[in-house]
Design a protein around this motif. Sequence first.
Motif, PDB file in Angstrom:
ATOM      1  N   ARG A 263       0.836  -1.200   0.000  1.00 31.17           N
ATOM      2  CA  ARG A 263       0.000   0.000   0.000  1.00 31.17           C
ATOM      3  C   ARG A 263       0.873   1.254   0.000  1.00 31.17           C
ATOM      4  N   PHE A 264       1.953   1.237   0.765  1.00 31.56           N
ATOM      5  CA  PHE A 264       2.874   2.372   0.779  1.00 31.56           C
ATOM      6  C   PHE A 264       3.560   2.535  -0.575  1.00 31.56           C
ATOM      7  N   ILE A 265       4.034   1.449  -1.138  1.00 33.81           N
ATOM      8  CA  ILE A 265       4.716   1.512  -2.439  1.00 33.81           C
ATOM      9  C   ILE A 265       3.760   2.007  -3.518  1.00 33.81           C
ATOM     10  N   ALA A 266       2.506   1.534  -3.462  1.00 36.99           N
ATOM     11  CA  ALA A 266       1.515   1.981  -4.456  1.00 36.99           C
ATOM     12  C   ALA A 266       1.225   3.473  -4.306  1.00 36.99           C
ATOM     13  N   SER A 267       1.085   3.941  -3.074  1.00 40.64           N
ATOM     14  CA  SER A 267       0.824   5.366  -2.855  1.00 40.64           C
ATOM     15  C   SER A 267       2.020   6.211  -3.282  1.00 40.64           C
ATOM     16  N   LEU A 268       3.217   5.687  -3.091  1.00 36.81           N
ATOM     17  CA  LEU A 268       4.413   6.407  -3.509  1.00 36.81           C
ATOM     18  C   LEU A 268       4.468   6.540  -5.033  1.00 36.81           C
ATOM     19  N   GLY A 269       4.207   5.446  -5.733  1.00 41.68           N
ATOM     20  CA  GLY A 269       4.189   5.501  -7.190  1.00 41.68           C
ATOM     21  C   GLY A 269       3.074   6.371  -7.715  1.00 41.68           C
ATOM     22  N   ARG A 270       1.920   6.298  -7.069  1.00 43.99           N
ATOM     23  CA  ARG A 270       0.778   7.116  -7.489  1.00 43.99           C
ATOM     24  C   ARG A 270       1.087   8.602  -7.307  1.00 43.99           C
ATOM     25  N   THR A 271       1.739   8.946  -6.212  1.00 43.81           N
ATOM     26  CA  THR A 271       2.099  10.336  -5.968  1.00 43.81           C
ATOM     27  C   THR A 271       3.126  10.826  -6.975  1.00 43.81           C
ATOM     28  N   ALA A 272       4.098   9.974  -7.304  1.00 45.38           N
ATOM     29  CA  ALA A 272       5.105  10.346  -8.296  1.00 45.38           C
ATOM     30  C   ALA A 272       4.455  10.559  -9.665  1.00 45.38           C
ATOM     31  N   LEU A 273       3.505   9.696 -10.018  1.00 47.40           N
ATOM     32  CA  LEU A 273       2.785   9.855 -11.284  1.00 47.40           C
ATOM     33  C   LEU A 273       1.991  11.146 -11.289  1.00 47.40           C
ATOM     34  N   PHE A 274       1.310  11.420 -10.193  1.00 46.88           N
ATOM     35  CA  PHE A 274       0.541  12.657 -10.072  1.00 46.88           C
ATOM     36  C   PHE A 274       1.446  13.875 -10.249  1.00 46.88           C
ATOM     37  N   ALA A 275       2.592  13.890  -9.553  1.00 47.32           N
ATOM     38  CA  ALA A 275       3.506  15.028  -9.637  1.00 47.32           C
ATOM     39  C   ALA A 275       4.040  15.202 -11.050  1.00 47.32           C
ATOM     40  N   ALA A 276       4.379  14.102 -11.706  1.00 47.43           N
ATOM     41  CA  ALA A 276       4.916  14.181 -13.066  1.00 47.43           C
ATOM     42  C   ALA A 276       3.886  14.758 -14.028  1.00 47.43           C
ATOM     43  N   ILE A 277       2.624  14.333 -13.891  1.00 49.13           N
ATOM     44  CA  ILE A 277       1.573  14.804 -14.801  1.00 49.13           C
ATOM     45  C   ILE A 277       1.281  16.281 -14.583  1.00 49.13           C
ATOM     46  N   VAL A 278       1.025  16.661 -13.324  1.00 49.16           N
ATOM     47  CA  VAL A 278       0.602  18.044 -13.072  1.00 49.16           C
ATOM     48  C   VAL A 278       1.734  19.034 -13.336  1.00 49.16           C
ATOM     49  N   VAL A 279       2.962  18.687 -12.972  1.00 45.94           N
ATOM     50  CA  VAL A 279       4.071  19.621 -13.192  1.00 45.94           C
ATOM     51  C   VAL A 279       4.315  19.821 -14.687  1.00 45.94           C
TER      52      VAL A 279
ATOM     53  N   ALA B  62       4.111  19.457  -5.299  1.00 45.08           N
ATOM     54  CA  ALA B  62       3.116  18.516  -5.816  1.00 45.08           C
ATOM     55  C   ALA B  62       3.253  17.153  -5.145  1.00 45.08           C
ATOM     56  N   PHE B  63       4.472  16.777  -4.789  1.00 47.33           N
ATOM     57  CA  PHE B  63       4.674  15.474  -4.155  1.00 47.33           C
ATOM     58  C   PHE B  63       4.066  15.428  -2.752  1.00 47.33           C
ATOM     59  N   LYS B  64       3.812  16.583  -2.169  1.00 47.00           N
ATOM     60  CA  LYS B  64       3.221  16.638  -0.820  1.00 47.00           C
ATOM     61  C   LYS B  64       1.703  16.766  -0.860  1.00 47.00           C
ATOM     62  N   VAL B  65       1.086  16.561  -2.013  1.00 49.98           N
ATOM     63  CA  VAL B  65      -0.348  16.800  -2.161  1.00 49.98           C
ATOM     64  C   VAL B  65      -1.137  16.010  -1.114  1.00 49.98           C
TER      65      VAL B  65
ATOM     66  N   GLU C 182      -5.151   7.367  -3.140  1.00 49.44           N
ATOM     67  CA  GLU C 182      -4.454   7.655  -1.883  1.00 49.44           C
ATOM     68  C   GLU C 182      -3.006   8.049  -2.172  1.00 49.44           C
ATOM     69  N   THR C 183      -2.635   9.265  -1.811  1.00 43.79           N
ATOM     70  CA  THR C 183      -1.268   9.731  -1.981  1.00 43.79           C
ATOM     71  C   THR C 183      -0.445   9.366  -0.750  1.00 43.79           C
ATOM     72  N   VAL C 184       0.860   9.543  -0.852  1.00 41.71           N
ATOM     73  CA  VAL C 184       1.726   9.139   0.245  1.00 41.71           C
ATOM     74  C   VAL C 184       1.492  10.014   1.475  1.00 41.71           C
ATOM     75  N   SER C 185       1.179  11.297   1.272  1.00 38.96           N
ATOM     76  CA  SER C 185       0.883  12.170   2.417  1.00 38.96           C
ATOM     77  C   SER C 185      -0.398  11.735   3.124  1.00 38.96           C
ATOM     78  N   LEU C 186      -1.395  11.370   2.351  1.00 41.08           N
ATOM     79  CA  LEU C 186      -2.645  10.894   2.936  1.00 41.08           C
ATOM     80  C   LEU C 186      -2.436   9.578   3.667  1.00 41.08           C
ATOM     81  N   TYR C 187      -1.596   8.714   3.122  1.00 37.77           N
ATOM     82  CA  TYR C 187      -1.313   7.434   3.778  1.00 37.77           C
ATOM     83  C   TYR C 187      -0.591   7.651   5.104  1.00 37.77           C
ATOM     84  N   ILE C 188       0.383   8.569   5.118  1.00 36.98           N
ATOM     85  CA  ILE C 188       1.091   8.862   6.362  1.00 36.98           C
ATOM     86  C   ILE C 188       0.135   9.467   7.388  1.00 36.98           C
ATOM     87  N   TYR C 189      -0.769  10.305   6.935  1.00 37.24           N
ATOM     88  CA  TYR C 189      -1.772  10.871   7.845  1.00 37.24           C
ATOM     89  C   TYR C 189      -2.620   9.767   8.473  1.00 37.24           C
TER      90      TYR C 189
END
Length: 296
Positions: free
Chosen positions: A68-84, A231-234, A251-258
């Motif tokens: 779940r952590f690895i998936a959220s990390l990859g999802r966040t990286a994908l999100f940051a790459a797209i939006v930036v 963006a990575f902290k979304v 679920e982003t990595v920040s949301l998972y840590i929360y």
Amino acid sequence: MSIERAPKSIQYLASLPLTILLNGILIIPFIIMIYLAFIKWSPLSNVNWWQAPLAGISNFQEALEDQRFIASLGRTALFAAIVVSIEFMLGLFLAYAMLREFPGKRIITALFIYPLMLPPVVVATIFYLFFQPYGPVNNIFLRLLIGDKALSIYWYLDPNLAFLTIILADIWQWTPFMFLILYSGLSAIPKRIIEAAEILGASSWTIFWRIRIPLIKPIIVVAIALRALEAFKVFDYPYVMTGGGPGTFTETVSLYIYRLSIQYSDISYAAAVSLIVLALIATAAYTFLRYAIRER
């Protein structure tokens, strides 16, 4: 007598309040977080955190095996790459278009900057309401294109559509950030350089790619680096709009840590995950900036 010429003791006393403030706000909590990552403690346990047993690197091992952590990390990286990427292209286009003088330029510039003035949680709430089944997106815009079928689109029940809504919210709010930085860089280019290139017969396209872009390359690097780190902290958009769902598909990595720290009360594991994310971000930022400096 200037502060540079003052005795060492005076300089030390003058900087002491700021040093204490920085240590209290940054360094001490960071040291505590490192300690928490190497113990096994939860607020629900019957012991204080400084009395909790040591866990060694078990928290880090668990994180590296946490799908779940690895998936959220990859999802966040994908999100940051797209939006930036999209925000950079839109910001560059808008900045270049605003270089020319025309009536109403100040008003349009103010409208471009307006989304930056809103708190992200407000933007997230607005976009959450927009993409409801009977919200403006379905009931007005899409209904004009595909008819009543638009009312049957449930954005937050589809993983891809839910992820898309978060991307759109981020692009709407943070494209003005790119626009401001790139517009400032393009506006600072001396006009005599552009005029000389025009006299020599260079086209607008050649001037843009061969003169303007190379001259603002350091500014581009800074803009992309700052925006990518942000963006990575979304957190606000997925928390308000989708809650990380459906399931954990947004679920982003920040949301998972929360959730680890606040909802599941697993503070030690959350601290270990945070340190891993911090190490990855620091490594990526160092590599990117080192490459940019070498290219410059």
